[in-house]
Design a protein around this motif. Structure first.
Motif, PDB file in Angstrom:
ATOM      1  N   ILE A 217       8.390  48.957 -30.230  1.00 38.26           N
ATOM      2  CA  ILE A 217       8.210  48.708 -31.666  1.00 38.26           C
ATOM      3  C   ILE A 217       8.445  47.229 -31.915  1.00 38.26           C
ATOM      4  O   ILE A 217       9.349  46.630 -31.338  1.00 38.26           O
ATOM      5  CB  ILE A 217       9.160  49.583 -32.529  1.00 38.26           C
ATOM      6  CG1 ILE A 217       8.966  49.328 -34.027  1.00 38.26           C
ATOM      7  CG2 ILE A 217      10.607  49.401 -32.163  1.00 38.26           C
ATOM      8  CD1 ILE A 217       7.747  49.940 -34.609  1.00 38.26           C
ATOM      9  N   PHE A 218       7.612  46.631 -32.745  1.00 42.18           N
ATOM     10  CA  PHE A 218       7.734  45.229 -33.116  1.00 42.18           C
ATOM     11  C   PHE A 218       8.186  45.163 -34.572  1.00 42.18           C
ATOM     12  O   PHE A 218       7.384  45.308 -35.490  1.00 42.18           O
ATOM     13  CB  PHE A 218       6.402  44.508 -32.895  1.00 42.18           C
ATOM     14  CG  PHE A 218       5.964  44.575 -31.461  1.00 42.18           C
ATOM     15  CD1 PHE A 218       6.434  43.663 -30.539  1.00 42.18           C
ATOM     16  CD2 PHE A 218       5.122  45.597 -31.019  1.00 42.18           C
ATOM     17  CE1 PHE A 218       6.063  43.732 -29.203  1.00 42.18           C
ATOM     18  CE2 PHE A 218       4.745  45.685 -29.694  1.00 42.18           C
ATOM     19  CZ  PHE A 218       5.218  44.751 -28.781  1.00 42.18           C
ATOM     20  N   PRO A 219       9.512  44.981 -34.803  1.00 40.18           N
ATOM     21  CA  PRO A 219      10.059  45.069 -36.158  1.00 40.18           C
ATOM     22  C   PRO A 219       9.494  44.036 -37.134  1.00 40.18           C
ATOM     23  O   PRO A 219       9.481  44.268 -38.332  1.00 40.18           O
ATOM     24  CB  PRO A 219      11.562  44.873 -35.979  1.00 40.18           C
ATOM     25  CG  PRO A 219      11.794  44.594 -34.559  1.00 40.18           C
ATOM     26  CD  PRO A 219      10.522  44.744 -33.805  1.00 40.18           C
ATOM     27  N   GLN A 220       9.004  42.910 -36.615  1.00 39.08           N
ATOM     28  CA  GLN A 220       8.425  41.902 -37.503  1.00 39.08           C
ATOM     29  C   GLN A 220       7.089  42.371 -38.085  1.00 39.08           C
ATOM     30  O   GLN A 220       6.574  41.773 -39.019  1.00 39.08           O
ATOM     31  CB  GLN A 220       8.273  40.558 -36.794  1.00 39.08           C
ATOM     32  CG  GLN A 220       7.240  40.518 -35.700  1.00 39.08           C
ATOM     33  CD  GLN A 220       7.733  40.957 -34.332  1.00 39.08           C
ATOM     34  OE1 GLN A 220       8.662  41.741 -34.211  1.00 39.08           O
ATOM     35  NE2 GLN A 220       7.099  40.459 -33.294  1.00 39.08           N
ATOM     36  N   LEU A 221       6.557  43.469 -37.554  1.00 44.51           N
ATOM     37  CA  LEU A 221       5.300  44.034 -38.053  1.00 44.51           C
ATOM     38  C   LEU A 221       5.478  45.366 -38.776  1.00 44.51           C
ATOM     39  O   LEU A 221       4.656  45.746 -39.593  1.00 44.51           O
ATOM     40  CB  LEU A 221       4.318  44.227 -36.886  1.00 44.51           C
ATOM     41  CG  LEU A 221       3.925  42.965 -36.120  1.00 44.51           C
ATOM     42  CD1 LEU A 221       3.064  43.334 -34.916  1.00 44.51           C
ATOM     43  CD2 LEU A 221       3.212  41.975 -37.014  1.00 44.51           C
ATOM     44  N   CYS A 222       6.553  46.085 -38.467  1.00 46.60           N
ATOM     45  CA  CYS A 222       6.763  47.431 -39.030  1.00 46.60           C
ATOM     46  C   CYS A 222       7.216  47.350 -40.486  1.00 46.60           C
ATOM     47  O   CYS A 222       8.263  46.802 -40.792  1.00 46.60           O
ATOM     48  CB  CYS A 222       7.814  48.184 -38.212  1.00 46.60           C
ATOM     49  SG  CYS A 222       8.137  49.852 -38.825  1.00 46.60           S
ATOM     50  N   LYS A 223       6.402  47.942 -41.368  1.00 47.75           N
ATOM     51  CA  LYS A 223       6.773  47.953 -42.789  1.00 47.75           C
ATOM     52  C   LYS A 223       7.428  49.261 -43.204  1.00 47.75           C
ATOM     53  O   LYS A 223       7.754  49.455 -44.358  1.00 47.75           O
ATOM     54  CB  LYS A 223       5.559  47.652 -43.656  1.00 47.75           C
ATOM     55  CG  LYS A 223       4.478  48.692 -43.609  1.00 47.75           C
ATOM     56  CD  LYS A 223       3.290  48.250 -44.452  1.00 47.75           C
ATOM     57  CE  LYS A 223       2.168  49.255 -44.309  1.00 47.75           C
ATOM     58  NZ  LYS A 223       0.899  48.689 -44.691  1.00 47.75           N
ATOM     59  N   GLY A 224       7.610  50.175 -42.258  1.00 47.85           N
ATOM     60  CA  GLY A 224       8.312  51.424 -42.550  1.00 47.85           C
ATOM     61  C   GLY A 224       7.493  52.431 -43.318  1.00 47.85           C
ATOM     62  O   GLY A 224       8.035  53.163 -44.145  1.00 47.85           O
TER      63      GLY A 224
END
Length: 82
Positions: A20-27
């Motif tokens: 998972i790439f948190p800088q891309l994940c908007k939830g």
């Protein structure tokens, strides 16, 4: 309060790797909704907009890649071992 970690989180099993790439994940949660084995859940860490990001339970994951296909932000990468 949870903190934002911008480094990718990688999960591995004998079947493959899930990242998972948190800088891309908007939830948005689409990956959680579409996972056929329900191995994806909300993480304590936050994504790009301060919303919870997701994590995978690799004991359950079948490395099918559906989560990667439905993610509108390309925040998930799935690689099946050969």
């Amino acid at each position: 309060m949870a903190k934002v970690n911008w480094e990718s989180a990688k999960y591995e099993s004998s079947k493959g790797q899930w990242a998972i790439f948190p800088q891309l994940c908007k939830g948005c949660g689409l990956c959680i909704e579409k996972c056929p084995v329900k191995c994806i859940s909300w993480s304590e860490e936050l994504g790009v907009y301060g919303t919870p990001r997701v994590k995978a339970d690799m004991e359950k994951c079948i490395v099918c890649g559906i989560c990667q296909m439905v993610c509108p932000d390309c925040a998930i990468r799935v690689e099946k071992k050969k």
